[in-house]
Write an enzyme that holds these catalytic residues in place. Structure first.
Site, mmCIF file in Angstrom:
data_model
loop_
_atom_site.group_PDB
_atom_site.id
_atom_site.type_symbol
_atom_site.label_atom_id
_atom_site.label_comp_id
_atom_site.label_asym_id
_atom_site.label_seq_id
_atom_site.Cartn_x
_atom_site.Cartn_y
_atom_site.Cartn_z
ATOM 1 N N LYS A 266 0.856 -1.189 0.000
ATOM 2 C CA LYS A 266 0.000 0.000 0.000
ATOM 3 C C LYS A 266 0.890 1.236 0.000
ATOM 4 O O LYS A 266 1.732 1.405 0.877
ATOM 5 C CB LYS A 266 -0.902 0.001 1.238
ATOM 6 C CG LYS A 266 -1.623 1.337 1.497
ATOM 7 C CD LYS A 266 -2.528 1.286 2.741
ATOM 8 C CE LYS A 266 -3.084 2.672 3.088
ATOM 9 N NZ LYS A 266 -3.905 2.671 4.320
ATOM 10 N N ASP A 271 -2.340 10.267 3.777
ATOM 11 C CA ASP A 271 -3.736 9.890 3.994
ATOM 12 C C ASP A 271 -4.414 10.912 4.893
ATOM 13 O O ASP A 271 -4.351 10.817 6.122
ATOM 14 C CB ASP A 271 -3.799 8.490 4.620
ATOM 15 C CG ASP A 271 -5.239 8.040 4.863
ATOM 16 O OD1 ASP A 271 -6.171 8.700 4.335
ATOM 17 O OD2 ASP A 271 -5.426 7.031 5.576
ATOM 18 N N LYS A 278 -9.652 13.101 8.505
ATOM 19 C CA LYS A 278 -9.141 12.681 9.810
ATOM 20 C C LYS A 278 -9.040 13.892 10.738
ATOM 21 O O LYS A 278 -8.909 15.015 10.262
ATOM 22 C CB LYS A 278 -7.723 12.093 9.640
ATOM 23 C CG LYS A 278 -7.684 10.706 9.022
ATOM 24 C CD LYS A 278 -6.267 10.163 9.016
ATOM 25 C CE LYS A 278 -6.200 8.803 8.348
ATOM 26 N NZ LYS A 278 -6.894 7.740 9.089
ATOM 27 N N ASP A 289 1.806 6.378 5.555
ATOM 28 C CA ASP A 289 0.806 5.445 5.039
ATOM 29 C C ASP A 289 1.254 4.755 3.742
ATOM 30 O O ASP A 289 0.506 3.980 3.147
ATOM 31 C CB ASP A 289 -0.528 6.180 4.842
ATOM 32 C CG ASP A 289 -1.728 5.265 5.039
ATOM 33 O OD1 ASP A 289 -1.571 4.198 5.658
ATOM 34 O OD2 ASP A 289 -2.824 5.623 4.555
ATOM 35 N N ASP A 348 -11.953 7.332 4.159
ATOM 36 C CA ASP A 348 -10.716 7.065 4.900
ATOM 37 C C ASP A 348 -10.353 5.578 4.883
ATOM 38 O O ASP A 348 -9.265 5.197 5.295
ATOM 39 C CB ASP A 348 -10.877 7.566 6.349
ATOM 40 C CG ASP A 348 -9.546 7.735 7.058
ATOM 41 O OD1 ASP A 348 -8.502 7.676 6.376
ATOM 42 O OD2 ASP A 348 -9.565 7.942 8.288
ATOM 43 N N GLU A 350 -9.321 3.862 2.493
ATOM 44 C CA GLU A 350 -8.824 3.935 1.116
ATOM 45 C C GLU A 350 -7.780 2.871 0.805
ATOM 46 O O GLU A 350 -7.580 2.520 -0.362
ATOM 47 C CB GLU A 350 -8.257 5.330 0.834
ATOM 48 C CG GLU A 350 -6.794 5.560 1.248
ATOM 49 C CD GLU A 350 -6.534 5.391 2.738
ATOM 50 O OE1 GLU A 350 -7.492 5.526 3.532
ATOM 51 O OE2 GLU A 350 -5.380 5.104 3.131
ATOM 52 N N ARG A 352 -7.669 -0.352 1.345
ATOM 53 C CA ARG A 352 -8.231 -1.558 0.728
ATOM 54 C C ARG A 352 -8.637 -1.291 -0.725
ATOM 55 O O ARG A 352 -8.651 -2.195 -1.549
ATOM 56 C CB ARG A 352 -9.413 -2.062 1.578
ATOM 57 C CG ARG A 352 -10.512 -1.070 1.742
ATOM 58 C CD ARG A 352 -11.440 -1.384 2.923
ATOM 59 N NE ARG A 352 -10.872 -0.990 4.207
ATOM 60 C CZ ARG A 352 -11.432 -1.209 5.388
ATOM 61 N NH1 ARG A 352 -12.598 -1.846 5.451
ATOM 62 N NH2 ARG A 352 -10.870 -0.817 6.505
#
Ligand code: BES
Ligand code: MN
Ligand code: ZN
Length: 495
Positions: A266, A271, A278, A289, A348, A350, A352
């Protein structure tokens, strides 16, 4: 840092600093005793005088011992007289490093190959110690006007017996290769998100491949991603000015027909949460991230270093998750590369989304196994804390290889179940799958989401939300994990 291995008698070694261990019973090991004899009992005299108690990491620097070729001897405590755990071995190494950093020596000799680490042989001990020594010297001061002081130490020699020599050499070589992969991953993680964006990661991958015939890099840009139908990855990226990239690194160390192992990372370079924004506190840490992608790049570096005779494909699925007038909204439905539709209830979740398209893409490689690595869920930190990565998968054999690789590499993971019961938490009234599964078992439902895209091959998922970086405080920074685990997994695939 260079590592050497020397099996001549330890009392004859010319060195600026000879490191000798002593336990809480004030016993020297066999090498220590040899040195003690060579200097007419000077070491035992110091021990008797009570200058050191042998507590773990405690140390005593001695100069000018008679009849020794070594300029100095450093006595260092190993604690109770029992095999050292990895944790205590790390403490010992960090005590050594704090001394190495503060004295102006260019070389040192470690005379403690008798030191037994729990469940590790001479190979395993040399590997862990060399890895920790290099990793412990890591600094990230690229953006500081005042640089960290340069450590003068450039050469470390392991002193050991002739029988141990091949194992110690192998261990130190592999430990160094792993530490180099970790350093690469740490650099990428620590890099600020205004610099480290998807295109930057693509450049890094291309740079790694430069001049290496075994590594080939392909970078998919927006146009190709559209043609491939990577609707989920593109949806994550659409709120950002930074274009997404899917980066494919093809390492061919074995014959073409050998089925590859695939690692998917990933790579969310920042993020913010997107429209499901967030909270502000600590949001800077969402530059990490992309830790999954960084660990895949780091592992590829280790792999090149070790020149392993296997085929490995590393895929980095990269985007920036930002809010904007063009960003994905909660409620949007997208079509993934697999054809399955997803209702994005929370922008959020994201990770996956970028992963699912990459996991569909890699089917074309007919992989022996696919392991994806992701800073996927805050819930994983709640469940397992910061020392253990979460592990899920659809193939017990693969899961158990990864668990044991983690143990061997001192980079542990723990399995969480993907029981069918959890799957229904992802039901959506409007699409095939929802991208969140509610407040319960957040790490597992994220794994369940991925499992919908990985039915065609043995697959496992590592959630490294807790382990990829150290949060807050003065030690804040990328850890380089799980490069050791992944490297061990690949080392174990070589027959
Ligand atoms: N990158 C985060 C997960 C994360 C959070 C890692 C904190 C490390 C520290 C991920 O994209 C995310 O935001 N996950 C959400 C999922 C939720 C919306 C279902 C989370 O964990 O809160
Ligand atoms: Mn997120
Ligand atoms: Zn994320």
């Amino acid at each position: 840092m260079d590592f050497l291995v020397n099996s001549s008698s330890v009392d004859t070694l010319k060195t600026s600093l000879l490191v000798v261990t002593v336990n809480e019973q004030l016993q020297l090991d066999s090498q220590g005793q040899l040195i003690d004899t060579a200097c007419a009992g000077a070491l035992s005299a110091h021990l008797k005088s009570g200058d050191i108690q042998g507590k773990l990491g405690q140390s005593l620097l001695l100069h000018n011992l008679p009849s020794l070729a070594a300029q100095r001897v450093l006595l260092v405590g190993t604690g109770k007289d029992e095999p050292l755990s990895d944790r205590n071995a790390r403490k010992l190494v960090s005590a050594l490093l704090s001394i190495f950093k503060n004295i102006a020596i260019k070389d040192a000799t470690l005379a403690f190959t008798d030191l037994t680490l729990k469940e590790r042989d001479a190979y395993g001990s040399a590997r862990l110690i060399s890895e920790c020594l290099i990793d412990g010297l890591y600094v990230f001061d690229q953006f500081k006007s005042e640089k960290a002081p340069v450590v003068q130490l450039a050469e470390i020699t392991f002193s050991c017996s002739a029988e141990q020599q091949p194992a110690v050499e192998k261990g130190s070589k592999e430990g160094q290769a792993i530490a180099q992969g970790m350093a690469f991953a740490r650099d990428l993680g620590n890099m600020p998100p205004n610099i480290c964006h998807p295109r930057y990661l693509a450049k890094q991958a291309q740079h790694l491949a430069k001049g290496n015939k075994k590594l080939d890099v392909e970078v998919l840009e927006e146009k190709e991603l559209k043609e491939l139908g990577a609707g989920a990855l593109l949806a994550v990226a659409q709120g950002s000015d930074q274009p997404p990239r899917m980066i494919i690194m093809n390492y061919q160390g074995a014959k073409k027909s050998a089925q590859p192992y695939v690692l998917v990372g990933k790579g969310i370079t920042f993020d913010s949460g997107g429209i499901s924004l967030k909270p502000g506190a600590g949001m800077d840490e969402m530059k990490y991230d992309m830790g999954g992608a960084a660990s895949v790049l780091g592992t590829m570096k280790t792999l090149l270093e070790l020149d392993l005779p296997i085929n490995v494909i590393g895929v980095l699925t990269c985007a920036e998750n930002m809010p904007s007038g063009g960003a994905t909204r909660p409620g949007d439905i997208v079509t993934t590369m697999s054809g399955q539709t997803v209702e994005i209830l929370n922008t959020d979740a994201e990770g996956r989304l970028v992963l699912c398209d990459a996991l569909t893409y890699v089917k074309r490689f007919k992989p022996q196994a696919v392991v994806n690595v992701a800073t996927l869920t805050g819930a994983c930190i709640v469940a397992l804390g910061s020392n253990t990565s979460g592990l899920m998968g659809n193939n017990p054999e693969l899961v158990s290889s990864l668990l044991s690789a983690g143990k061997q590499a001192s980079d542990v993971a723990w399995e969480l179940p993907l029981f069918d019961d959890y799957q229904e938490q992802l039901d959506s009234p409007f699409a095939d799958i929802a991208n969140i599964g509610g407040p319960k078992a957040g790490t597992i439902t994220a794994g369940c989401f991925l499992s919908r895209f990985t039915k065609d091959y043995p697959w496992a998922h590592l959630d490294i939300a807790g382990t990829a970086w150290i949060s807050g405080g003065k030690d804040k920074g990328a850890t380089g994990r799980p490069v050791p685990l992944l490297s061990q997994y690949l080392l174990d695939r070589v027959q």
